[in-house]
Design a protein around this motif. Sequence first.
Motif, PDB file in Angstrom:
ATOM      1  N   ASN A  68       0.780  -1.442   0.209  1.00 32.90           N
ATOM      2  CA  ASN A  68      -0.192  -0.146   0.378  1.00 32.90           C
ATOM      3  C   ASN A  68       1.054   1.423   0.325  1.00 32.90           C
ATOM      4  N   GLU A  69       1.886   1.269  -0.486  1.00 32.40           N
ATOM      5  CA  GLU A  69       3.312   2.482  -0.287  1.00 32.40           C
ATOM      6  C   GLU A  69       3.033   2.931  -1.433  1.00 32.40           C
ATOM      7  N   GLU A  70       3.619   3.925  -1.684  1.00 32.32           N
ATOM      8  CA  GLU A  70       3.234   3.994  -3.041  1.00 32.32           C
ATOM      9  C   GLU A  70       4.370   3.819  -3.853  1.00 32.32           C
ATOM     10  N   ALA A  71       3.895   3.533  -4.904  1.00 34.62           N
ATOM     11  CA  ALA A  71       4.773   2.668  -6.186  1.00 34.62           C
ATOM     12  C   ALA A  71       4.527   3.282  -7.481  1.00 34.62           C
ATOM     13  N   GLU A  72       5.305   3.410  -8.402  1.00 35.99           N
ATOM     14  CA  GLU A  72       5.366   3.397  -9.611  1.00 35.99           C
ATOM     15  C   GLU A  72       4.273   2.049 -10.181  1.00 35.99           C
ATOM     16  N   ASP A  73       3.241   2.365 -10.698  1.00 33.47           N
ATOM     17  CA  ASP A  73       2.654   1.778 -11.766  1.00 33.47           C
ATOM     18  C   ASP A  73       2.837   1.018 -13.502  1.00 33.47           C
ATOM     19  N   TYR A  74       3.809  -0.480 -12.876  1.00 33.65           N
ATOM     20  CA  TYR A  74       4.125  -0.625 -14.872  1.00 33.65           C
ATOM     21  C   TYR A  74       3.273  -2.308 -14.726  1.00 33.65           C
ATOM     22  N   ILE A  75       2.406  -1.952 -14.001  1.00 36.26           N
ATOM     23  CA  ILE A  75       1.465  -3.486 -14.912  1.00 36.26           C
ATOM     24  C   ILE A  75       0.367  -3.285 -15.921  1.00 36.26           C
ATOM     25  N   ALA A  76       0.243  -3.425 -16.303  1.00 34.85           N
ATOM     26  CA  ALA A  76      -0.824  -3.248 -17.430  1.00 34.85           C
ATOM     27  C   ALA A  76      -1.931  -3.700 -17.009  1.00 34.85           C
ATOM     28  N   PRO A  77      -2.866  -2.942 -18.092  1.00 36.32           N
ATOM     29  CA  PRO A  77      -4.409  -3.810 -17.629  1.00 36.32           C
ATOM     30  C   PRO A  77      -4.664  -5.165 -18.266  1.00 36.32           C
ATOM     31  N   THR A  78      -5.868  -5.777 -17.982  1.00 39.46           N
ATOM     32  CA  THR A  78      -5.546  -6.889 -18.160  1.00 39.46           C
ATOM     33  C   THR A  78      -7.686  -7.628 -18.866  1.00 39.46           C
ATOM     34  N   GLY A  79      -7.660  -8.293 -19.719  1.00 44.67           N
ATOM     35  CA  GLY A  79      -8.638  -8.427 -19.849  1.00 44.67           C
ATOM     36  C   GLY A  79      -9.613  -9.301 -20.984  1.00 44.67           C
ATOM     37  N   ASN A  80     -10.718  -9.395 -21.721  1.00 48.55           N
ATOM     38  CA  ASN A  80     -11.432  -9.975 -22.111  1.00 48.55           C
ATOM     39  C   ASN A  80     -12.060  -9.488 -23.629  1.00 48.55           C
ATOM     40  N   ILE A  81     -12.272  -9.660 -24.483  1.00 51.63           N
ATOM     41  CA  ILE A  81     -13.593  -9.652 -25.521  1.00 51.63           C
ATOM     42  C   ILE A  81     -14.703 -11.124 -24.991  1.00 51.63           C
ATOM     43  N   ILE A  82     -15.756 -10.603 -24.381  1.00 53.07           N
ATOM     44  CA  ILE A  82     -16.168 -11.535 -24.298  1.00 53.07           C
ATOM     45  C   ILE A  82     -18.326 -12.052 -25.002  1.00 53.07           C
ATOM     46  N   ASN A  83     -17.708 -10.958 -25.486  1.00 50.21           N
ATOM     47  CA  ASN A  83     -19.444 -10.689 -26.477  1.00 50.21           C
ATOM     48  C   ASN A  83     -18.725  -9.564 -27.417  1.00 50.21           C
ATOM     49  N   PRO A  84     -18.900 -10.187 -28.912  1.00 49.09           N
ATOM     50  CA  PRO A  84     -19.300 -11.466 -29.266  1.00 49.09           C
ATOM     51  C   PRO A  84     -18.437 -12.404 -29.887  1.00 49.09           C
ATOM     52  N   ALA A  85     -18.651 -14.098 -29.609  1.00 52.40           N
ATOM     53  CA  ALA A  85     -18.078 -15.153 -30.068  1.00 52.40           C
ATOM     54  C   ALA A  85     -17.055 -14.558 -31.119  1.00 52.40           C
ATOM     55  N   SER A  86     -15.552 -15.020 -31.795  1.00 52.72           N
ATOM     56  CA  SER A  86     -15.088 -14.826 -32.755  1.00 52.72           C
ATOM     57  C   SER A  86     -15.868 -15.967 -33.888  1.00 52.72           C
ATOM     58  N   ALA A  87     -15.780 -15.658 -34.936  1.00 56.90           N
ATOM     59  CA  ALA A  87     -16.045 -16.535 -35.580  1.00 56.90           C
ATOM     60  C   ALA A  87     -17.734 -16.423 -36.141  1.00 56.90           C
ATOM     61  N   SER A  88     -18.246 -15.581 -35.099  1.00 65.28           N
ATOM     62  CA  SER A  88     -19.830 -15.433 -34.803  1.00 65.28           C
ATOM     63  C   SER A  88     -20.257 -15.165 -36.372  1.00 65.28           C
ATOM     64  N   THR A  89     -21.922 -15.427 -37.127  1.00 66.72           N
ATOM     65  CA  THR A  89     -22.895 -14.101 -37.581  1.00 66.72           C
ATOM     66  C   THR A  89     -23.384 -13.445 -36.458  1.00 66.72           C
ATOM     67  N   VAL A  90     -22.889 -12.294 -37.007  1.00 68.30           N
ATOM     68  CA  VAL A  90     -23.954 -10.717 -36.283  1.00 68.30           C
ATOM     69  C   VAL A  90     -24.699 -10.076 -37.226  1.00 68.30           C
ATOM     70  N   SER A  91     -26.505  -9.619 -36.782  1.00 65.56           N
ATOM     71  CA  SER A  91     -26.710  -8.574 -37.141  1.00 65.56           C
ATOM     72  C   SER A  91     -27.546  -7.307 -36.126  1.00 65.56           C
ATOM     73  N   GLY A  92     -28.094  -6.512 -37.300  1.00 71.44           N
ATOM     74  CA  GLY A  92     -28.484  -4.904 -36.389  1.00 71.44           C
ATOM     75  C   GLY A  92     -27.543  -4.763 -35.191  1.00 71.44           C
ATOM     76  N   VAL A  93     -27.855  -4.743 -33.952  1.00 78.23           N
ATOM     77  CA  VAL A  93     -26.422  -3.650 -33.035  1.00 78.23           C
ATOM     78  C   VAL A  93     -25.934  -4.912 -32.209  1.00 78.23           C
ATOM     79  N   VAL A  94     -24.954  -4.916 -32.387  1.00 77.95           N
ATOM     80  CA  VAL A  94     -24.396  -5.823 -31.525  1.00 77.95           C
ATOM     81  C   VAL A  94     -23.282  -5.343 -30.598  1.00 77.95           C
ATOM     82  N   ASN A  95     -23.679  -5.781 -29.332  1.00 74.27           N
ATOM     83  CA  ASN A  95     -23.197  -5.341 -28.250  1.00 74.27           C
ATOM     84  C   ASN A  95     -21.460  -5.671 -28.051  1.00 74.27           C
TER      85      ASN A  95
END
Length: 709
Positions: A218-245
């Motif tokens: 909890n001591e002040e330190a310079e942040d060198y750690i990049a954020p992490t995450g995933n694209i959870i929607n849509p799935a890769s190779a899926s077929t989409v139409s209309g407005v896609v979230n």
Amino acid sequence: MHNQKTYLLFIILLFFSCEGPMFTVPDDVDSIPPTLTLTYPAEQAILSDTVLISAYAFDNNELEAVSIYLNDSVVHISKDGPYEYSWNTLNSTEDEFHTIRAKAKDVEGNENYTNTIQVLVDNEDNIDPTGTLLFPYTGQTLMGSINITIDANDNESTPLVTIYINGDSIISIAEPPYTYTWDTNEEVDDIMHVIHAHVSDGVGNQITLGPINVTVNNEEAEDYIAPTGNIINPASASTVSGVVNIEVSAFDNVAMSQVDFIINGSIEAQITSPSNPDEPYTYGWDTENENIEEDAYHIINVNLHDEAGNTTALYPVTVYVNNIQDLDITPPLVTILSPGSGSIVAGSVDFILDAWDDTWPLDRVELYHDYVLEGEATLNSATLRYEYEWISNSSNEDTEHIWYAIAYDQSGNETQSSPVMVFLDNDDNISPTGYFLYPYPGQTVDSTISIQVSATDNHRVQQVVFYVNGESLGNVSQSVGSVYTYEWNTLINGLEDQENIIHATIIDSTGNTYDIPSIMVYVNNDDAPENDNIPPFASILTPLSGQTVNDTLTITGFAIDNDSVQDVEFFVNETLISTLTDTPYITYWNTNSLPNGSEHVIQMTATDPTGNQFSAQPVLVTILNEPAEPPVLSLNISGTTATVSWTSVNEATAYRLYKDGSFEIETGNLTYSLDIGSGVNTCFVVTSINSQGLESESSNEECGEGSAS
């Protein structure tokens, strides 16, 4: 000459003018087998609880009998329909396939068989839940308040997640979101802390997530750690139409700055925070925008930025945009499940139809009676089947009626079902039928036993009256499926150490009766071993005689005695392989070391405490163990050196290489080099050897010539 021709013509005319015929035409012999099909369940179906096995049979003349087989044992046989058997799968082996087939025979002896189908019994939930510890990740340095986030799922229920820090249970979360805010300011600084979680379902299946190690600083330190995450929607190779979230999960050890949404290389949106802290970052992509190419693939990229300027580019996903749907030209499917063709019906008749289309729901399903529209079936939202009630009282009695259905989908495509013929009989003059299921004739019984009768009727069985030695024991009106059971106390109503005659009368709802042929059993309640001279009864249930077996075979036996079974012994080729003193009588025999095609005799004996012994009918089986799959071979020649390589096979423990049809070497490697000289065409194949020593078929053949340097 002219007079002779005249006389001849006169004789011919006289011959044909005589009364005939001069020959007889024999009657046609019925050689047409009955029509037969299994209507439920379907091939490869997954079943649980109680299932109604049903068959449909029809003959151009007259049926003699229809039999239903479960695991090659007859479970139902009758002349008249319905041809149904109520199967309680809870009494069958769990997580195993079982076989069902049917046989129909007409009065002329013509027979027909259905194909044998396999179904899987699955009554118990033995599938563990799944889950992922999303944040934090192991090795991470944390400060302040952070959200421990877990994703958890189960095949049947909402799982329970329990989070542990340094071995102590911190919180149990019964439903999503599975998030706990951990204030690291309350923890010891600059040391490692351990986080893990348990994910459990309602029946006790459980998995452990982690443990992971994190450092609190909890001591002040310079942040060198990049954020992490995933694209959870849509799935890769899926077929989409209309407005896609487009939904992105994003986490940072300190704080997120923004999320870039990039379509085909162009930034479409930059979002600094989600609408709800517990929800993902979301961008609504309008695929109907005029700048978005129709019927084409598009690439979605996402960049994550934290407040310290660290950036992470997530792995892109590719989607296919299709806003203009193809014209529906596929007709729906429709089948009349009940009543079956050839059924005898009366009163209110419930039609049940199975109808489906790729564009659900259907527009309508019409019922036709004797080729005239009768009405429309209604959809049962619980069963997703269509239903129709026919009040038959005003229709012609003792006649055949033809029914079929036409299903229409939303695009106007239509399909007609196969017709079914039913016979209307509102005045019931048909007697019920039935037979004894238990006990079997000649059996020795004691104490209280269940007398079981299978009773069926074209309408409804009212009751079954049970008799022993001519005296009525009572009547039973409640059944399980078609089985009526009476508990007979042989100590009160039985003749000790004598033959007792069991008889039953079946009565239907209109008073028609059927007397089941009597059976004889022997009552022996004296269980003193010194008076026992009756041997046990034993039978090998599996495998079946003549069956082909492999791998480790499960041998199952059945044994019963008037007193008790002391032990059961199993033999293979007269060699003892197992002795069992309690149920279930199951043993296992490893056939992997035996040659394919060899025949072996399985035997079983049962012995009671007095020493009486009974040998079951032996079973002959044939060994057929499957070899491993063949590898895929490739050949590389450099000068006069040939290097042969091949793909790995999971079941293989070794490989055999053949050169020009002759054995070269057996090895556990996936490559082999040798000198083949120059100017001579040399060919290679390879086979795989499994742990039982069985050799696979040959791989593809590769040939080549060596050349001098």
